[in-house]
Write a protein that holds these residues in place. Structure first.
Motif, PDB file in Angstrom:
ATOM      1  N   SER B  85      47.978  40.814  45.451  1.00 41.89           N
ATOM      2  CA  SER B  85      48.379  39.841  44.463  1.00 41.89           C
ATOM      3  C   SER B  85      48.359  40.540  43.112  1.00 41.89           C
ATOM      4  O   SER B  85      47.701  41.563  42.954  1.00 41.89           O
ATOM      5  N   GLU B  87      46.773  39.988  40.531  1.00 40.42           N
ATOM      6  CA  GLU B  87      45.447  40.186  39.977  1.00 40.42           C
ATOM      7  C   GLU B  87      44.717  41.342  40.666  1.00 40.42           C
ATOM      8  O   GLU B  87      43.972  42.068  40.033  1.00 40.42           O
ATOM      9  N   THR B  88      44.919  41.478  41.968  1.00 40.28           N
ATOM     10  CA  THR B  88      44.194  42.506  42.710  1.00 40.28           C
ATOM     11  C   THR B  88      44.584  43.900  42.247  1.00 40.28           C
ATOM     12  O   THR B  88      43.779  44.831  42.307  1.00 40.28           O
ATOM     13  N   ASN B  90      44.977  44.837  39.279  1.00 40.69           N
ATOM     14  CA  ASN B  90      44.214  45.199  38.087  1.00 40.69           C
ATOM     15  C   ASN B  90      42.728  45.362  38.379  1.00 40.69           C
ATOM     16  O   ASN B  90      41.974  45.727  37.489  1.00 40.69           O
ATOM     17  N   VAL B  91      42.342  45.033  39.595  1.00 42.53           N
ATOM     18  CA  VAL B  91      40.921  45.120  39.946  1.00 42.53           C
ATOM     19  C   VAL B  91      40.539  46.593  40.113  1.00 42.53           C
ATOM     20  O   VAL B  91      41.293  47.369  40.696  1.00 42.53           O
ATOM     21  N   TYR B  95      36.210  47.703  43.892  1.00 41.31           N
ATOM     22  CA  TYR B  95      36.131  46.320  44.387  1.00 41.31           C
ATOM     23  C   TYR B  95      37.383  45.892  45.159  1.00 41.31           C
ATOM     24  O   TYR B  95      37.411  44.798  45.716  1.00 41.31           O
ATOM     25  N   GLN B  98      37.067  44.798  48.883  1.00 38.11           N
ATOM     26  CA  GLN B  98      36.396  43.500  49.084  1.00 38.11           C
ATOM     27  C   GLN B  98      37.346  42.339  48.799  1.00 38.11           C
ATOM     28  O   GLN B  98      37.354  41.340  49.519  1.00 38.11           O
ATOM     29  N   PHE B  99      38.151  42.481  47.748  1.00 40.93           N
ATOM     30  CA  PHE B  99      39.090  41.401  47.424  1.00 40.93           C
ATOM     31  C   PHE B  99      40.208  41.307  48.450  1.00 40.93           C
ATOM     32  O   PHE B  99      40.702  40.223  48.740  1.00 40.93           O
ATOM     33  N   ILE B 101      39.856  41.872  51.610  1.00 40.01           N
ATOM     34  CA  ILE B 101      39.259  41.152  52.740  1.00 40.01           C
ATOM     35  C   ILE B 101      39.208  39.657  52.450  1.00 40.01           C
ATOM     36  O   ILE B 101      39.529  38.824  53.304  1.00 40.01           O
ATOM     37  N   LEU B 102      38.846  39.312  51.217  1.00 39.07           N
ATOM     38  CA  LEU B 102      38.773  37.892  50.841  1.00 39.07           C
ATOM     39  C   LEU B 102      40.159  37.252  50.867  1.00 39.07           C
ATOM     40  O   LEU B 102      40.329  36.139  51.380  1.00 39.07           O
ATOM     41  N   ASP B 103      41.150  37.953  50.321  1.00 34.95           N
ATOM     42  CA  ASP B 103      42.516  37.417  50.310  1.00 34.95           C
ATOM     43  C   ASP B 103      43.023  37.184  51.734  1.00 34.95           C
ATOM     44  O   ASP B 103      43.651  36.163  52.039  1.00 34.95           O
ATOM     45  N   ALA B 105      41.236  36.712  54.433  1.00 34.43           N
ATOM     46  CA  ALA B 105      40.484  35.639  55.100  1.00 34.43           C
ATOM     47  C   ALA B 105      40.938  34.265  54.612  1.00 34.43           C
ATOM     48  O   ALA B 105      41.027  33.318  55.392  1.00 34.43           O
ATOM     49  N   ILE B 106      41.227  34.151  53.316  1.00 37.62           N
ATOM     50  CA  ILE B 106      41.670  32.866  52.756  1.00 37.62           C
ATOM     51  C   ILE B 106      42.999  32.445  53.385  1.00 37.62           C
ATOM     52  O   ILE B 106      43.252  31.269  53.605  1.00 37.62           O
ATOM     53  N   GLU B 108      44.058  33.256  56.374  1.00 39.25           N
ATOM     54  CA  GLU B 108      44.008  33.169  57.828  1.00 39.25           C
ATOM     55  C   GLU B 108      44.061  31.712  58.276  1.00 39.25           C
ATOM     56  O   GLU B 108      43.323  30.870  57.754  1.00 39.25           O
ATOM     57  N   ILE B 110      44.251  29.106  61.771  1.00 36.64           N
ATOM     58  CA  ILE B 110      44.083  29.027  63.220  1.00 36.64           C
ATOM     59  C   ILE B 110      45.148  28.083  63.762  1.00 36.64           C
ATOM     60  O   ILE B 110      45.181  26.911  63.408  1.00 36.64           O
TER      61      ILE B 110
END
Lengths: 252, 127
Positions: B85, B87-88, B90-91, B95, B98-99, B101-103, B105-106, B108, B110
């Motif tokens: 994304s 924002e990512t 510029n991270v 880090y 980690q972001f 993985i979070l992106d 997972a959000i 995902e 089922i």
């Protein structure tokens, strides 16, 4: 001999647990579902023929087709339960008690479907099949509750895992004085946001505990999805805020 | 004047008694007369221009074809989960994983709906 035994214990490689692939179980379910669909088509055809001709031969063919479709339906439901049970393994770390309870229930239903197939195979007339079907339909209500609760629990486990990952990241950032100092107010407000997420997830989980009315399955999955959607929104906002905060580190 | 005896049964195709076997006959010169009509001249000129344009287009088309020795352009396909994304980007690098993985997972979801069954199978109708 004792030395050899001890030697083998020390120097043998540990047996790694087999990685259980949900995809494989899901494909098994899809396969059984296709078989059920084919048997159902055959069943419908035999019913139609028996209605049209009403002979002893068509009656027997209808009875046999009914038994076959019921057996393949039980197999399909069993593979679905197995796939759900495996799926729940993925994110169960933070909700292990609730998840294990559901996995035990699913395992129980898997065995129950096997038992029912043994019973159906022994049935030989429409009256007995009718009695069995009515019992099955009554029992299918709690089965659907278990299935739906398992899917919701999987969603809850996933959101809980995301929340814990966020907390770990926040802990790292709070240890950085520059980051914490500039965003202290935001960090202090995080506990409220965590509580909001957890409340939504608990509400989603609670829908499965409500009794079913008139022994009919009332699908609570849409209501649970609303709550999980709210939790997801809070999590997304926290992640986006964290990205902005962390991005400023590289700019300063 | 010697008398010429004419055979009356033969067709009179050579009344002047010209010697047709003579080789002194010279063929008439073919002369090209350039058309003087202006419309014809315009048509001819346009035809020449069209012909020239056709040849030029063929030459240009052949020259624009890719050389068989050049390597085809590399096509890069990026799966949606790897596209960061805004924002990512510029991270800081430390880090970013980690972001990601979070992106992931959000996003995902089922998709495993309940099986659809017909509860009336096996039921004797109108009991």
């Amino acid at each position: 001999m004792l030395l050899v035994f001890l030697f083998s214990l020390i120097f043998t490689q540990p047996i790694l647990a087999q990685t259980i692939d949900f995809t494989q179980y899901r494909n098994d379910y899809f396969f059984q579902r296709d078989l059920y669909t084919q048997d159902y088509i055959t069943f419908a055809s035999k019913v139609s023929q028996n209605t049209q001709y009403g002979t002893l031969v068509t009656q027997k063919e209808k009875t046999d087709a009914t038994k076959k479709v019921l057996i393949s339906r039980n197999k399909m439901l069993k593979t679905y339960a197995m796939a759900l049970r495996i799926l729940l393994d993925k994110y169960k770390n933070y909700n292990s008690l609730d998840t294990q309870k559901l996995q035990i229930d699913l395992s129980k239903w898997e065995n129950w479907f096997d038992e029912q197939n043994t019973i159906v195979d022994a049935l030989n007339n429409d009256t007995d099949i009718d009695k069995w079907t009515q019992k099955f339909n009554d029992q299918y209500v709690p089965i659907q509750v278990t299935f739906t609760s398992a899917i919701i629990q999987q969603d809850i486990n996933l959101k809980t895992t995301i929340l814990e990952n966020i907390k770990n990241l926040v802990t790292q950032l709070q240890a950085t004085p520059d980051v914490y100092g500039l965003n202290q107010q935001w960090f202090n407000s995080l506990s409220i946001k965590y509580d909001l997420v957890n409340n939504n997830l608990k509400t989603a989980q609670s829908f499965g505990l409500k009794p079913q009315i008139n022994n009919k399955f009332n699908d609570f999955y849409p209501d649970a999805q609303v709550e999980i959607g709210k939790a997801n929104s809070y999590l997304t906002n926290i992640i986006n805020d964290l990205k902005l905060i962390v991005s400023k580190i590289s700019q300063n | 004047m010697p008398e010429t005896i004419q055979d009356l049964d033969q067709p009179n195709t050579n009344p002047l008694a010209v010697d047709l076997d003579s080789t002194d006959i010279t063929p008439a010169k073919k002369t090209f007369n350039f058309p003087k009509d202006p419309k014809v001249i315009v048509l001819i000129v346009m035809g020449i221009i069209i012909l020239i344009l056709l040849v030029l287009s063929l030459i240009i088309g052949i020259s624009r074809q890719p050389h068989p020795n050049t390597t085809p352009p590399v096509s890069i396909t990026i799966s949606p989960t790897l596209i960061p994304s805004p924002e990512t980007i510029n991270v800081p690098t430390v880090y970013q994983q980690q972001f990601k993985i979070l992106d992931s997972a959000i996003q995902e979801k089922i998709n495993f709906p309940l099986p659809q069954i017909d509860p009336s199978v096996g039921i004797i109708p109108n009991q």
